[in-house]
Enzyme design. Structure first.
Site, PDB file in Angstrom:
ATOM      1  N   CYS A 172      -9.263  14.980  -1.629  1.00  0.00           N
ATOM      2  CA  CYS A 172     -10.413  15.795  -2.034  1.00  0.00           C
ATOM      3  C   CYS A 172     -11.464  14.997  -2.789  1.00  0.00           C
ATOM      4  CB  CYS A 172      -9.967  16.997  -2.867  1.00  0.00           C
ATOM      5  SG  CYS A 172      -9.536  16.593  -4.567  1.00  0.00           S
ATOM      6  N   CYS A 194      -4.071  14.553  -5.462  1.00  0.00           N
ATOM      7  CA  CYS A 194      -3.969  15.421  -6.641  1.00  0.00           C
ATOM      8  C   CYS A 194      -2.544  15.949  -6.760  1.00  0.00           C
ATOM      9  CB  CYS A 194      -4.887  16.635  -6.499  1.00  0.00           C
ATOM     10  SG  CYS A 194      -6.630  16.246  -6.623  1.00  0.00           S
ATOM     11  N   CYS A 204      -8.828  11.062  -5.790  1.00  0.00           N
ATOM     12  CA  CYS A 204      -7.891  11.683  -4.845  1.00  0.00           C
ATOM     13  C   CYS A 204      -8.314  11.312  -3.427  1.00  0.00           C
ATOM     14  CB  CYS A 204      -7.887  13.201  -5.026  1.00  0.00           C
ATOM     15  SG  CYS A 204      -6.938  14.060  -3.755  1.00  0.00           S
ATOM     16  N   CYS A 245      -6.526  20.781  -5.390  1.00  0.00           N
ATOM     17  CA  CYS A 245      -6.941  19.906  -4.308  1.00  0.00           C
ATOM     18  C   CYS A 245      -7.423  20.731  -3.110  1.00  0.00           C
ATOM     19  CB  CYS A 245      -5.774  19.006  -3.902  1.00  0.00           C
ATOM     20  SG  CYS A 245      -6.262  17.587  -2.900  1.00  0.00           S
ATOM     21  N   GLY A 298       4.369  26.567 -32.609  1.00  0.00           N
ATOM     22  CA  GLY A 298       5.025  25.266 -32.586  1.00  0.00           C
ATOM     23  C   GLY A 298       6.447  25.293 -33.125  1.00  0.00           C
TER      24      GLY A 298
END
Lengths: 226, 267, 289
Positions: free
Chosen positions: C243, C265, C240, C271, C31
C-alpha cells in the site's frame, strides 16, 4: 600533661582458675609539657604495662590517669580514640599494620585521620622517612617484610609525623644503628623543645641520660606478693 | 588545649545510632537480649563472638531485616533522630537505599548477578531518580576505580568476577549513595588471606575518606583489630564485654573474651 | 447464530460480574494489576485466555467484534477467538477497525486512531514488568506499592551498555499517569505512543497470571527512558510494498528461496483500506497480476 595518681592494676586469668595477678599498686607520676621522664626498673616490673595503661590499651583497676584534660578512668572509647588521634602519640616495639599497605601510607595515616590532605600527608611522611634514612626504594612497599630496625624506624616515623602534645616511647632506639639512634634522639629533643610531654622506656643508658630530665623507678609500684 | 575542645564537642554532638535494650527471641530461644550501645559518626564498631552468639541476629535487627521484639534503634536521620523500629516500611526502605547500607558476607546476596557491574553500581542512583545514562555510567566508573576494579570490566556480569572482585563490587554498589552507616556481615569471610588484606585496606580508606560509620560482624579478631575502633563481644545472645578494640583484645575483662583471645594464634 | 446451550459469551453471569469488578478497579487505578479468579477456558494458556475473559465480560449483544493477532484478522488465533464469540455470544464481527466496538488484540495496536466508545482488549502473557529483575511476587508488589522503580531503568541501562542504545523493541514499559509502571504486553515499541492518551478504553487480561489492568481513555502512558537516550518508536526503514504506507509497522515476508523479501503492513485492515483508496506500493502491481 600526663598525671597518674594512686593507680592499681591487676590481671585476672579466668582460664587459669581465676588467678589474680597484681602488677601495679599506688603508682603515681607526673610529666609536664617539655619534660621527658624515663621509666626504669627490671623487666617485668611494669614499665610497659604502665605505658599501655596511659595509652588506654589496658584498663585501670583504680586510681587516676589524666592526659591533658581527659580522665582515662572515666573516658568513653571515642574520647580515647580522639585523644590518640590528636594529642597522644605512642611508639611501641611492635608494628601492626594492614598487610599490603605501602610504608609511606602507613606513616601518613595519622595525618590522614586528622583530615590533612593526601598530598600534604605524603610529603610530611616522606620527609620523616628520609630523615630516618629509610631507603627510598622501600617507601612503596609494605613494612611487614622489613627487618626489625626498618620496622622500628617506620614506627618512629608514625609517632613523630604529627606534633603530639604527649608521647609514649617504648624502647625507641632499641634496634637502631648509631646514625639512626642519633636521628631519633634529635627528634625527641625537638619534641621536648616544642613542649611535648614525653614518657619513655630506654634500656640504652646513654640515650636515657641524654634526653630524660628525670628517672622514675617503677619497682616502687610493684605490689608485694601476698 | 585540645583536650578541652574535645570534651566540648563531645557534649554537643549526638550519636549516629543509639541502641537501647534491643531484644530478639526465637520462641523460647534467645537471639540477642538487652543490647545497648551508641555509635558515633565516623566510628567503626566490631561485633565478635562464636557462631550462635547472636551477633548476626543483632546485625539483622539493626538493619531491619529482622523484627526485634523489644528495644529501640534510634538513627540520626537527616530529619532528626528516628527509631528505625517504629519507621514505616516505605521510610525504612528509602533509608536503606540512601543513608544506610548493608554488605552481605556472600556477594551473591548483595549483587544482581544477571546485571553488569555498571548496572549494579548504578541501580541505587536510578532508584532515587538519576535519569542521565552518561552520568550514571561516570559514577559507576568512578566507583569501580575506587574499589580497584578495572574500568574495562564495567559491562561484565559479576558472575565472571573472582570472589574478591565480587565483594569489592558489592561494596561499590552499597556505598555509591554515600551512606552514613554501613552494616557488614563478615565482609572478608570466604576470601583468601591476601585478598582479605586488600579488602581491609580498601575499607579502611573508604571509611576514612567518606567519614563512614560502620558496624562489622565477624568472627575474625584480626579483622576487627585492623578495622574497628570499638569492639563488642557477644555470647549466648548477650554482650559480655565492650570497649576500645585493642583494650578488649589486649586486656580482656570477661572470662569468655579471654578464652576467645587466647584461642587464636596471634592477632 | 448463537448456540443456545451456552450462556451469553460463554462465561456465567457471576463470573462476568467478578471480572467486571476487577476491570472497574483497574480503570479506577490505571496501570495497577488487579488479581482476578481466572477461569479455565476452552483453549490453552498462551492463546489469549485472559483477553477472552475480559472480552466476554465486556461484550453486549449490540457489540461488533474484531479480533487481531499480530495485526492480522485471518491468523489461527484470531480466527478461532472470533468464531468462539460468534458461537457463544452471536455478536456481529468485522475486520474493519473503524466499525468495531470491541477489538481483542495480540501484539499490536491498530494503526487507525481509535475513538471514544471503542474498547481495545490486550492478551497479556506476563503482566509484571519488574519480573525481569525481581523473581519474587511479594517483592514486586511491594515495589509497585512503594514506587520503587529503579530496576526498570537498570534494565534499560543494561540495554544501552550492551547495544549502545535501548534495544528493547517490544513490551516496552510505560509509566501510567505518573504512578504505576506497566507492561503494555508484547506490542512493538512502535505502538507505545498510541497507548498515550488514546480515546479508547484499553484493557489488559493475563489469564495464566490472573491479572487485569487498564488504561482509561485519555490516560498518560509515558515510555521510560534516559535524558540522553530518549525513547524512540522504531520500525523497519521501508514503505509497505503493497500500500506504500510510510508510517505503519511492517512485517518482513520472505517470498522465495533466494532470499527475496517484501515488507507489508502488519495491520491487515489498515493496508487493505489504503489499497481500496487507491494507494499502491512497489510490489502492488505484481500482486494484481
Amino acid at each position: 600533661m600526663i598525671e597518674i595518681r594512686a593507680l592499681t592494676k591487676s590481671f585476672t586469668l579466668y582460664n587459669q582458675g581465676g588467678a589474680e595477678i597484681p602488677v601495679l599498686a599506688g603508682a603515681a607520676l607526673h610529666v609536664a609539657p617539655g619534660e621527658c621522664v624515663a621509666l626504669t626498673g627490671a623487666s617485668g616490673s611494669g614499665k610497659s604495662t604502665l605505658m599501655r595503661m596511659i595509652w588506654g590499651n589496658y584498663l585501670l583497676a583504680s586510681g587516676s590517669i589524666r592526659v591533658g584534660d581527659l580522665e582515662l578512668a572515666e573516658a568513653e572509647p571515642r574520647q580515647i580514640i580522639a585523644l590518640r588521634r590528636r594529642t597522644l602519640g605512642y611508639v611501641s616495639q611492635f608494628l601492626r599494620v594492614v598487610p599490603r599497605v605501602p610504608t609511606h601510607e602507613v606513616v601518613a595515616e595519622p595525618l590522614r585521620v586528622l583530615g590533612v590532605s593526601a598530598p600534604e600527608s605524603r610529603i610530611r611522611a616522606e620527609a620523616m622517612l628520609a630523615r630516618l634514612n629509610l631507603p627510598r626504594g622501600l617507601w612503596g612497599l609494605s613494612p611487614t617484610t622489613f627487618s626489625g630496625g626498618e620496622q622500628q624506624r617506620v614506627n618512629i616515623a608514625r609517632g613523630f609525623v604529627h606534633p603530639y602534645a604527649a608521647l609514649l616511647l617504648d624502647e625507641p632506639t632499641a634496634s637502631l644503628d648509631a646514625k639512626n639512634r642519633e636521628v631519633v634522639l634529635a627528634l625527641i629533643e625537638e619534641a621536648k623543645a616544642r613542649g611535648a610531654a614525653i614518657l619513655g622506656i630506654f634500656h640504652d643508658e646513654a640515650a636515657r641520660a641524654r634526653v630524660a630530665d628525670r628517672e622514675l623507678d617503677v619497682t616502687s609500684f610493684t605490689p608485694r606478693q601476698a | 588545649m585540645m583536650g578541652k575542645l574535645e570534651t566540648m564537642t563531645a557534649a554537643v554532638d549526638a550519636p549516629l545510632l543509639a541502641v537501647d535494650g534491643l531484644t530478639k527471641m526465637y520462641g523460647a530461644r534467645v537471639g540477642c537480649t538487652d543490647v545497648s550501645f551508641n555509635l558515633w559518626p565516623g566510628e567503626v564498631l566490631g561485633i565478635v563472638g562464636e557462631s550462635g552468639s547472636g551477633k548476626s541476629t543483632l546485625l539483622s535487627c539493626l538493619a531491619g531485616h529482622l523484627a526485634a521484639d523489644a528495644g529501640r534503634v534510634v538513627f540520626a536521620t537527616r530529619d532528626g533522630p528516628r527509631d528505625l523500629r517504629a519507621l514505616s516500611e516505605p521510610d525504612r526502605r528509602r533509608l536503606g537505599r540512601t543513608d544506610l547500607a548493608y554488605v552481605h558476607q556472600n556477594p551473591r546476596d548483595g549483587l544482581r548477578m544477571g546485571v553488569s557491574a555498571g548496572g549494579n553500581v548504578g541501580e541505587r542512583l536510578m532508584a532515587v531518580g538519576a535519569r542521565h545514562y552518561g552520568s550514571i555510567r561516570d559514577a559507576a566508573l568512578d566507583w569501580l576505580g575506587r574499589v580497584e576494579i578495572d574500568e574495562g570490566r564495567i559491562d561484565d556480569r559479576p558472575s565472571a568476577f573472582s570472589g574478591g572482585m565480587q565483594q569489592r563490587l558489592q561494596i561499590a554498589r552499597s556505598l555509591v549513595m554515600a551512606p552514613r552507616l554501613v552494616f557488614m556481615d563478615e565482609p572478608t569471610g570466604g576470601l583468601d588471606v591476601s585478598v582479605q588484606a586488600r579488602l581491609l585496606d580498601l575499607l579502611r580508606g573508604l571509611v576514612r575518606e567518606m567519614g563512614l560509620s560502620a558496624v562489622i560482624v565477624t568472627h575474625d579478631l584480626a579483622v576487627v583489630r585492623l578495622l574497628a575502633d570499638r569492639l563488642m563481644v557477644m555470647k549466648g545472645g548477650q554482650v559480655v564485654e565492650q570497649g576500645l578494640t585493642d583494650q578488649v583484645l589486649d586486656d580482656p575483662q570477661h572470662a569468655y573474651t579471654q578464652l576467645l583471645v587466647s584461642s587464636v594464634l596471634q592477632v | 447464530m448463537r448456540e443456545a446451550a451456552y450462556n451469553f459469551a460463554y462465561l456465567d453471569e457471576e463470573t462476568k460480574r467478578m471480572i467486571r469488578r476487577a476491570i472497574l478497579k483497574g480503570v479506577a487505578v490505571p496501570g495497577y494489576q488487579v488479581p482476578f479468579a481466572s477461569r479455565e477456558m476452552p483453549m490453552p494458556y498462551g492463546w489469549g485466555t485472559g483477553g477472552v475473559q475480559v472480552t466476554a465480560a465486556c461484550l453486549v449483544p449490540e457489540d461488533c467484534l474484531k479480533v487481531i493477532d499480530q495485526g492480522a484478522d485471518d491468523t489461527t488465533n484470531a480466527v478461532s477467538i472470533r468464531k468462539f464469540f460468534q458461537r457463544t455470544a452471536g455478536v456481529e464481527v468485522t475486520e474493519r477497525t473503524a466499525e468495531a466496538t470491541l477489538i481483542q488484540t495480540r501484539h499490536r495496536i491498530p494503526e487507525a486512531p481509535l475513538s471514544e466508545g471503542q474498547i481495545l482488549v490486550y492478551q497479556v502473557p506476563i503482566p509484571e514488568p519488574l519480573r525481569f529483575l525481581e523473581p519474587s511476587e511479594t517483592e514486586t508488589r511491594k515495589m509497585h506499592a512503594l514506587q520503587e522503580y529503579g530496576v526498570m531503568h537498570v534494565k534499560l541501562y543494561e540495554d544501552i551498555a550492551r547495544n549502545g542504545e535501548i534495544a528493547t523493541s517490544y513490551a516496552y514499559p510505560v509509566k501510567v499517569e505518573g504512578r504505576y509502571v506497566m507492561d503494555p504486553s508484547p506490542i512493538p515499541k512502535f505502538d507505545n505512543p498510541k497507548l498515550h492518551r488514546s480515546s479508547a478504553l484499553q484493557l489488559f487480561g493475563a489469564g495464566r497470571e490472573q491479572r487485569i489492568y487498564a488504561l482509561p481513555p485519555y490516560s498518560a502512558a509515558v515510555s521510560l527512558d534516559f535524558d540522553d537516550f530518549p525513547f524512540a518508536a522504531s520500525k523497519a526503514p521501508h514503505d509497505c510494498d503493497l500500500c506504500g504506507a510510510a508510517e505503519s509497522y511492517l512485517d518482513e515476508v520472505i517470498i522465495d528461496d533466494a532470499g527475496g523479501r517484501m515488507f507489508v503492513c502488519s495491520d491487515a485492515d489498515f493496508c487493505r483500506t489504503r489499497r481500496e483508496a487507491g494507494h499502491a506500493g512497489q510490489l502492488a502491481a505484481g500482486e494484481a497480476a
